[in-house]
Scaffold this active site. Sequence first.
Site, PDB file in Angstrom:
ATOM      1  N   HIS A  69      26.453 -40.106  -7.737  1.00 30.01           N
ATOM      2  CA  HIS A  69      26.785 -38.356  -7.412  1.00 30.01           C
ATOM      3  C   HIS A  69      25.592 -37.874  -8.214  1.00 30.01           C
ATOM      4  CE1 HIS A  69      29.838 -37.910 -10.708  1.00 30.01           C
ATOM      5  NE2 HIS A  69      28.407 -36.602 -10.672  1.00 30.01           N
ATOM      6  N   LEU A  71      41.721 -55.994   0.108  1.00 30.94           N
ATOM      7  CA  LEU A  71      42.397 -57.609   0.260  1.00 30.94           C
ATOM      8  C   LEU A  71      43.089 -57.938   1.735  1.00 30.94           C
ATOM      9  CD1 LEU A  71      43.746 -59.541  -1.778  1.00 30.94           C
ATOM     10  CD2 LEU A  71      45.746 -58.897  -1.134  1.00 30.94           C
ATOM     11  N   ASP A 129      30.372 -44.646  -7.074  1.00 34.51           N
ATOM     12  CA  ASP A 129      30.076 -43.788  -8.080  1.00 34.51           C
ATOM     13  C   ASP A 129      29.116 -44.229  -9.112  1.00 34.51           C
ATOM     14  OD1 ASP A 129      29.011 -41.165  -8.137  1.00 34.51           O
ATOM     15  OD2 ASP A 129      30.714 -40.799 -10.146  1.00 34.51           O
ATOM     16  N   GLY A 186      26.277 -32.283 -16.760  1.00 35.66           N
ATOM     17  CA  GLY A 186      25.210 -33.118 -16.857  1.00 35.66           C
ATOM     18  C   GLY A 186      25.310 -33.797 -17.864  1.00 35.66           C
ATOM     19  N   ASN A 187      26.652 -34.519 -18.272  1.00 36.83           N
ATOM     20  CA  ASN A 187      27.043 -35.784 -18.713  1.00 36.83           C
ATOM     21  C   ASN A 187      27.508 -36.968 -17.201  1.00 36.83           C
ATOM     22  OD1 ASN A 187      28.265 -34.241 -20.483  1.00 36.83           O
ATOM     23  ND2 ASN A 187      27.167 -35.928 -20.986  1.00 36.83           N
ATOM     24  N   SER A 188      27.233 -36.024 -16.427  1.00 35.91           N
ATOM     25  CA  SER A 188      28.008 -37.339 -15.012  1.00 35.91           C
ATOM     26  C   SER A 188      26.568 -38.618 -15.002  1.00 35.91           C
ATOM     27  CB  SER A 188      27.699 -36.444 -14.081  1.00 35.91           C
ATOM     28  OG  SER A 188      29.197 -36.144 -14.258  1.00 35.91           O
TER      29      SER A 188
END
Lengths: 358, 603
Positions: free
Chosen positions: B75, B248, B106, B189-191
Amino acid sequence: MGSQMRMLVVGMLFLAPALLLADETLGEVASRVNPRLVKVYGSGGVKGLPGYGTGILVSADGYILTTANHLPDSSDLRVHLHDGTRLTAKVVASEPELDAALLKINDKHSPDGLPFFDIAQAAKTPTLIPGTGVLAFSNQFQIATRDEPMTVQRGVVAAVAQLYGRIGVFEAPYTGSVYVIDAITNNPGAAGGALTTRRGELVGLIGRELRNDQTQTWINYAIPVNATIAARGVAGRTLSLMELIEKKEAYRPSGRPDRAERSGQWNVRTGWTLVPAILDRTPPYIEEVEPASPAGRAGAKPDDLIVYIDGAPVPTISALYDILDKYRPGDKVQVEVRRLDRLHTLTVELEPVPKTPR
Amino acid sequence: MPARKGPMCGVSLLAVLGFAWSALPLQGADTRVAAEDAQRVETVSRISPSVVAVVTGGGSGVLISADGYALTNFHVVAGQGPALRCGLPDGNLYHAVLVGLDRIGDVALIKLLPRKPEQKFPFAVLGNSDLVKVGDWSLALGNPFMLATDFTPTVTFGMVSGVKRYQYPERGMFEYTDCIQSDTSINPGNSGGPLFNLKGELIGINGRGSFDKRGRVNSGVGYAISINQIKNFLGHLKAGLLVDHASLGAVVASSSEEEGARPRVLVSGLIPSDAERRGLQLGDELVRFGGRSVTTVNQFKNVLGLYPKGWRVPLAIRRERESGGADTRQMLVRLMGYERQEPEAPQPPKPVPGRPGQPMPPAAPKPSADSPALKLFEAKAGYANWHFNKMERDRLLANLKVRSDFSAKTGDWVMRSKAYLGEKGREGSAVFRWAAGTGATPDRMMALIDGIDFTLEPLKTDLSAQSLRDPPGSGGLLSALYQVRQLFQKGGSGFVGDTSHGGMEPYYPPQEKDPEDWSVVRIDTEVLRVALGGVESKLFFQPGAEGYLLVGLEATLDRDEDPCEIHFGDYRPVDGKLLPFRIQISHAGRPYCRLEVQSWDLK
């Protein structure tokens, strides 16, 4: 800054012997605490009110302490034990002034030997000093399901203080001192969780999501398990979580009804009968007065409109009930009534409500 | 504790916490605390250089190799194009190129371009996130709110609040399975940035939090994608793939609402799938999946999310007998894809790291069209970056040539062997002949197995379903063996369409008897995907320092059928290069034939 820091350091040194005995890791502490907690599922799921929460087992046979919020107010109350066992429960008692409710796992399953927190023991722990490290356990955000372990967060007691927050437009029901925590513990579903010391000793019941109405900031708090608060309107009488759990019923002084039964009743007798409270804003007109009653002796008459009690304005019947809730039998109150276009001051000496079969 | 001026800064807060939290004897606590503080400071300074500020996209990342590969969130880079700009704590801005994408998990793999050819990047050591426990400390590094203009990462410190957490997908993407929950501050911003343990090992990639009424800033509940999950996808990501996750082929549900019941996971629906063909039935209780016990649907999804599409994963089930009692069965299940259709190049809405009124990282300038990163990018449907797939494919084929290069042998190939047929291993003989076509004569693949002749013209277009599957019961052995010669003799050019790198997959050589623990026999292999004459194959290569060996082949004629599976072993020199002398063929879970090769005759 410097002095604050010194204070913190001194506080910690003082607590050091209690804190530092354990060689347990925090993970080991967490796995010891977790089985003593349950996931609670009840009413909610609308208007930002979660339909899930947390509870603390306080007996081996399945009594559970939690927050007296909207959640237990459900005919389909369920709990999940730490091993994922799914059970039904009911509310045994609810003490609004402590914002606490006592639940019991359905007797049909006669659970026994459940791990639990001994509240009597926990209540002996002295109130923690600001700066003490704590752990917060809860099923916030419903992250855990069935046998998955609770969320554990770490924080520091930032203050021991009274709450002046509001939930939406409602006052915080609990007025005693709380532990204010520096971590974001009071998320959705956290209410009813456990605040413990670093060693996993229970010290508090995590409270609601609470926002300060002035600053729009959120507060993270827990009600200390050793909290003792004055019962509202009953001088000298105190309430505690320990008593709630031991007696398994909310405190009811003679005639003091449960919150659920409160509408139109109060714990003192005046002897007047008001007009029916048809609307929320119905003004407190007196319809009838018993002659041999506090109101009759004070000279109250039908059609009097009660305007002030001890100087406090009384705009509606419900406001009158709220005000009278704060008095106890024997109190003398100054009641100002409007009769035609004059004010009359009456002194009413309140009596206890006679015990009558419901 | 030294007095500090100004407001309480991060470092002094850490020191206070460190003090409050140390479980130490009172005596000497000061020195122990000081030592722990010093250790943490040392760790932070050691790991900081590997932390990336993904300027394009306004997130964070972490370098994982000296040649510049870095992990971040999907993202963060979604919608930003293939050419990115990244800052490192050395203060420099670097060009970077998008390599691989996992939009469900992600995760994105990018590659930073060195400023000088000889430049080696500092990188983080990958830890083992299965060892992370509740109560462990963790450090999140990154660039929240794009605070640092010199790209020095912000460090936040906290506790692991939960492990093996499951977080539902948002809009079909960003399903966080088996993730690490921590109370370490995670902000916009830590993403994409790293979560480290106190040893400085990378244990996860921060990417989500639980937000509710308080806005999309730290809520005390952050989630990091576990690095062990990412390790499973790393081979795919390096191969420039648009990675698909797995399903599955069965719907599972929590056991009944019955009161007092322990949680169980039961099969409540089945679609045509490998799981069904391996014998999974409605009502079966899933006991263990991927080597982990499963009691809730969340745990099932946690395990499922760890694996890319196509991986084989051990599954143990419990089935109640009608006569009472229950049986436990183990099976190795090939996972289906998660996405309903083949992924297209992603154009998703960009998830907002903040919302109006909250701090947003500044928009980054778009790299110019002459970014050097674009030289490392080639668009192709189904791939995040075809350039990297070709690179990986060619590296694999070059490694194969080191040991099994028969490009000079353009004539007929003959293999004579003893054959052990069927489940009982009935002894017989088998001769295989790869007849090279000349001019008007097409290539032919011939076999004489136990006295029966089979011939296939693999490149003929109107082959019957039966001849493609010859010999009967093998699932298409002739088609498959023809591809083996193409590989050994012509390499990647022996096939039609795109020969591509398929990432990394576990490979399980055939066993006499199902092992208790499949992980013991598992081999980590690189996969090559080829197609020829309507037969799609996956070739499994075991990497080695002295080149790669082909250990397995799965030839699929129809996606709703079991493939023909061939295992190659006992490699011995033939004409100076290596060929297999034991070949085991199985189909639909049953052995078809084992060949003990007596001679290879290559012209």
